[in-house]
Design an enzyme around this catalytic site. Sequence first.
Site, PDB file in Angstrom:
ATOM      1  CD  GLU A 209      35.435 -18.257 -16.642  1.00  0.00           C
ATOM      2  OE1 GLU A 209      35.694 -19.369 -17.138  1.00  0.00           O
ATOM      3  OE2 GLU A 209      36.284 -17.491 -16.165  1.00  0.00           O
TER       4      GLU A 209
ATOM      5  CB  CYS B 140      31.324  -8.180 -20.574  1.00  0.00           C
ATOM      6  SG  CYS B 140      29.985  -7.006 -20.549  1.00  0.00           S
TER       7      CYS B 140
ATOM      8  CD  GLN C 176      31.996   2.149 -22.343  1.00  0.00           C
ATOM      9  OE1 GLN C 176      32.098   2.913 -21.392  1.00  0.00           O
ATOM     10  NE2 GLN C 176      33.013   1.435 -22.782  1.00  0.00           N
ATOM     11  CB  VAL C 177      25.973   4.859 -20.415  1.00  0.00           C
ATOM     12  CG1 VAL C 177      24.965   5.040 -19.286  1.00  0.00           C
ATOM     13  CG2 VAL C 177      27.317   4.564 -19.806  1.00  0.00           C
ATOM     14  CE  LYS C 178      25.529   6.665 -27.436  1.00  0.00           C
ATOM     15  NZ  LYS C 178      26.100   6.730 -28.793  1.00  0.00           N
TER      16      LYS C 178
ATOM     17  CG  ASN D  26      36.449   0.419 -12.915  1.00  0.00           C
ATOM     18  OD1 ASN D  26      36.668   0.723 -11.764  1.00  0.00           O
ATOM     19  ND2 ASN D  26      37.344   0.490 -13.871  1.00  0.00           N
ATOM     20  CB  ALA D  27      32.272  -3.769 -14.827  1.00  0.00           C
ATOM     21  CB  VAL D  28      30.738  -4.264  -9.148  1.00  0.00           C
ATOM     22  CG1 VAL D  28      29.673  -4.695  -8.151  1.00  0.00           C
ATOM     23  CG2 VAL D  28      31.958  -5.162  -9.020  1.00  0.00           C
ATOM     24  N   GLY D  29      28.717  -2.370 -10.752  1.00  0.00           N
ATOM     25  CA  GLY D  29      27.413  -1.691 -10.821  1.00  0.00           C
ATOM     26  C   GLY D  29      26.612  -2.163 -12.027  1.00  0.00           C
TER      27      GLY D  29
END
Length: 541
Positions: free
Chosen positions: A261, A265, A272-274, A304-307
Amino acid sequence: MDTRSSHLTAPGRSRSSQSISPSHSASASATSSIHKRKLASDDHAPPFPSSLSDTRDGALTSNDDLESISARGADSDTGDESEEVVDEEYDDSSMRKFTATRLENSNVSGPATAAARNKLKTENLVKIEPADVAKDSGINNNTNNNAANAAVSGAAGSATGIFTDNIQTGGAYSSREESLKREEEAGRLKFVCVSNDSVDEHMVWLIGLKNIFARQLPNMPREYIVRLIMDRNHKSVMVIRRNQVVGGITYRPYVSQKFGEIAFCAIMADEQVKGYGTRLMNHLKQHARDVDGLTHFLTYADNNAVGYFVKQGFTKEIFLDKERWHGYIKDYDGGILMECKIDPKLPYTDLSTMIRCQRQAIDEKIKELSNCHIVYPGIDFQKKEAGVPKLSIKVDDIPGLREAGWTPEQYGHSRFKTTNPSLDGASNQKSLTAFMRSLLKAMHDHPDAWPFKEPVDARDVPDYYVIIKDPIDLKTMSRRVESEQYYVTFEMFVADVRRMFSNAKTYNSPDTIYYKCATRVDAHFSSKVQAGLQSGIKIQP
Ligand SMILES: CC(=O)SCCNC(=O)CCNC(=O)[C@H](O)C(C)(C)COP(=O)(O)OP(=O)(O)OC[C@H]1O[C@@H](n2cnc3c(N)ncnc32)[C@H](O)[C@@H]1OP(=O)(O)O
């Protein structure tokens, strides 16, 4: 009654109410502006859900460090202290005391203790080495790459034309993964999996990770974050750069159930996004499969993090037998339960190499079946007036056209045909030219054609060419018709006519004379085409 589930429910908790990071939503503010965020309605709930203070196995209560750890530390996520989320309920002095005491202990300890500690350190630190992973997964980068490269160069050698290696080596995913992998190999970046094992360095990292979670998951009570991170049943996979934690994932492996589980995260705001989140997840999967023997991950993902989770192979559909996980994992409000199956074979930390090899194999196959990789020298296509080429180039002379399967019968691909089937290609072209000439004359002679006879003069209409990027007029079209080279199909001619009228209607408003002229001449043109078709010209359906 299943007592486990009642222990584990975390009512009213969502990890974050934060907006999506800027790259995902133009309207979103930066993830670091936590203080501006609207916290969920449970903000005033007690900072520590009573159900969470309970534990199944006493792991937390056996954790003596927790006694002294407050949920607040010196947040270092963004380094901007003005953005600190102040929660007066927490006393950070105990955290400082904890950290200071640990560091102090490590400094004063004698050589024997230091040696013992170092041994412990090495034993407990599950360092995730890329080389081992590649070895385990049966991928030998060099061999595979060399084989693929040899195949590529073999094909290049056998090509008759000028060969250009236009193989794309990878997309954004692969290049990000490869560049982070290089950083790891150069020792500038490391991925580690640690738990609360009392090793000083690990404790410092865990606290660093706690700070990132506390900042990035603002709706999560800090006490709760600390509790799970320090719980010895939980593990944290972290990305460390220059001995600083960049982000991490804290998870609990349920080894008997073969699933894990993911509790938290996050990656620090600036990073982020790197690609760190992806690489981290890949390391986690590899570790969970090879070390913990897990086959699945479950997590309650923030909306927000589902993507992000979808891109890591998580689905909202849960395929795992409910019996295997029900009652084990904690519920979070506002989150979506997601599952990811861990592939038994994939080399997760070396996916980019695998993708590159697959890509090369596909390119090889395409080369066997087509000539699309052969690039011929370009044609000197300088144009003179009205876009008509200076040099008349015979289609047959265009390098590579025949090799690509072209035949003279396909010349022009025009649906235009006269009804006389005995006409050859050249006669057919002459007949087309005559028809276009007659249509041009019909438009030219129309009383409303005056705005279209000449190109628009920029001195009269200064902004015309700013708005109309592809101008055309009857005079230019006449030149193109008379060149007998430009309009190789009737469709090209009709496209110019339509553009001439649509330009007029784009630049001028419907109440203007120009707009009305365009409508009338357009109708006249259409009727003339119809008449031409009825009198023997045929446009194939
Ligand atoms: C179980 C839980 O903890 S749920 C809470 C998750 N954590 C958070 O929301 C905290 C704030 N966010 C973060 O810390 C990070 O953005 C993470 C952990 C969600 C993702 O880490 P990153 O390093 O930013 O991800 P990474 O750069 O590898 O991006 C991978 C892909 O996911 C996309 N992505 C990243 N974050 C998001 C997001 N929040 N929503 C949608 N897509 C996202 C990226 O654009 C990228 O797409 P691409 O491959 O098509 O270019």
